[in-house]
Design an enzyme around this catalytic site. Structure first.
Site, PDB file in Angstrom:
ATOM      1  CE  LYS A  53      63.215  67.660  25.834  1.00  0.00           C
ATOM      2  NZ  LYS A  53      63.750  69.011  25.793  1.00  0.00           N
ATOM      3  CD  GLN A  97      66.955  70.628  25.915  1.00  0.00           C
ATOM      4  OE1 GLN A  97      66.247  69.856  25.262  1.00  0.00           O
ATOM      5  NE2 GLN A  97      66.618  71.023  27.129  1.00  0.00           N
ATOM      6  CG  ASP A 120      60.051  72.968  23.090  1.00  0.00           C
ATOM      7  OD1 ASP A 120      59.483  72.102  23.770  1.00  0.00           O
ATOM      8  OD2 ASP A 120      61.229  73.325  23.268  1.00  0.00           O
TER       9      ASP A 120
END
Ligand code: NAP
Length: 286
Positions: A53, A97, A120
């Site tokens: 990422k 995460q 997200d």
């Protein structure tokens, strides 16, 4: 023999588009999209995902940083960091995460994120917007599946779509996205009776169960489009999807490979969400 849907190439195209828009944004307003990834503990797979990422951000000229925290960090410390980032104008996207260590409740942490920075797409606010047909940040993996279909020119309207897997991360949001695109959607799970009978109905079959070799050739209708979301590590460390690729590719019209299908798209959609967050709050959120 199926045509392979090249997720790597489509993701590369999206990164180019994102970079071009990011350059325009910087020129017109001085804003550089910024992403912070919060990484708790040292899960080796998470380390690799986070590195990916961050390198994507570099490629498209975003600002990015990783908040690395030890595995025994408590919820209040993570909440404090999220709060600081919520008020940091240089950060447009915040990503926690997953998975988190067992003592941390992931839902609680996600709900701490300002929904405008929830790149997200997992905050209940963004999930709610998706369910009411007015999405803001869409969950990255399902959004990536839709992009794969759209950019391959596969019609969704009126199609019979079967999704194997009903998780909050993939199956459920993907079902909503497909429904809003006028597909007829069936969600399958471990209690589904006669799975092969259901999957054989699919014009578009999406495997998101996390079970290697779950979907074999006999479970797929001739000419179906098959999207394999699964990522399973075999004992020899080989990465495979949920689909028996060689068998299913014989029957399908289109198929995604693993790796190189949905995975790169998930990362690309994170960039799209971060860019959107940097470009400003849409009218309907103010
Ligand atoms: P998850 O939370 O474990 O959910 C799996 C779902 O599949 C559950 O709904 C489960 O049913 C269902 N399922 C499992 N075995 C099944 C079976 N034998 N028959 C029918 N349904 C079955 O997993 P997830 O987070 O959604 O991820 C699914 C897969 O996608 C994993 O391999 C993951 O690594 C991969 N993934 C890939 C990406 C990417 O970027 N490519 C991103 C996210 C996830 P129940 O609800 O009844 O338990």
């Amino acid at each position: 023999m199926a045509i392979i849907i090249d997720g790597k190439k489509i993701a590369r195209d999206i990164r180019k588009e994102v970079k071009s828009k990011a350059v325009d944004l910087k020129t017109s307003s001085g804003i550089v999209p910024g992403l912070t990834v919060i990484l708790v503990g040292n899960n080796p797979a998470s380390e690799i995902y986070v590195q990916g990422k961050i390198s994507d951000c570099e490629e498209v000229d975003f600002f990015s940083r990783t908040e690395r925290l030890p595995g025994d960090t408590d919820e209040s410390k993570i909440a404090e960091i999220i709060q600081t980032l919520n008020y940091d104008d240089s950060i447009h996207g915040i990503l926690v995460q997953l998975p988190l260590p067992n003592h941390i409740n992931p839902n609680k942490m996600i709900e701490m994120i300002d929904p405008r920075k929830d790149v997200d797409g997992l905050h209940p606010y963004n999930v709610g917007r998706l369910f009411t047909g007015c999405p803001y940040h869409r969950s990255c993996t399902p959004a990536g599946c839709i992009e794969l279909l759209d950019r391959t020119g596969i019609e969704i309207t009126g199609k019979e779509v079967v999704i194997v897997g009903r998780s909050n991360l993939v199956g459920k949001p993907l079902a909503m996205m497909l429904l809003s695109r006028n597909a007829t959607v069936t969600l399958c799970h471990t209690k589904t009776k006669n799975l092969p009978e259901v999957t054989r109905r699919a014009d578009i079959l999406i495997a998101a169960a996390g079970k290697a070799e779950l979907i074999n050739g006999a479970m797929v209708k001739e000419g179906a489009v098959v999207i394999d979301v699964g990522m399973n590590r075999l004992a020899d460390r080989k990465l495979v999807g949920d689909v028996v690729y060689a068998e299913v590719a014989e029957k399908a019209s289109y198929i995604t490979p693993v790796p190189g299908g949905v995975g790169p798209m998930t990362r690309a959609m994170l960039l799209v969400n971060t860019l959107n967050a940097a470009m400003g709050i849409p009218e309907f959120m103010t």
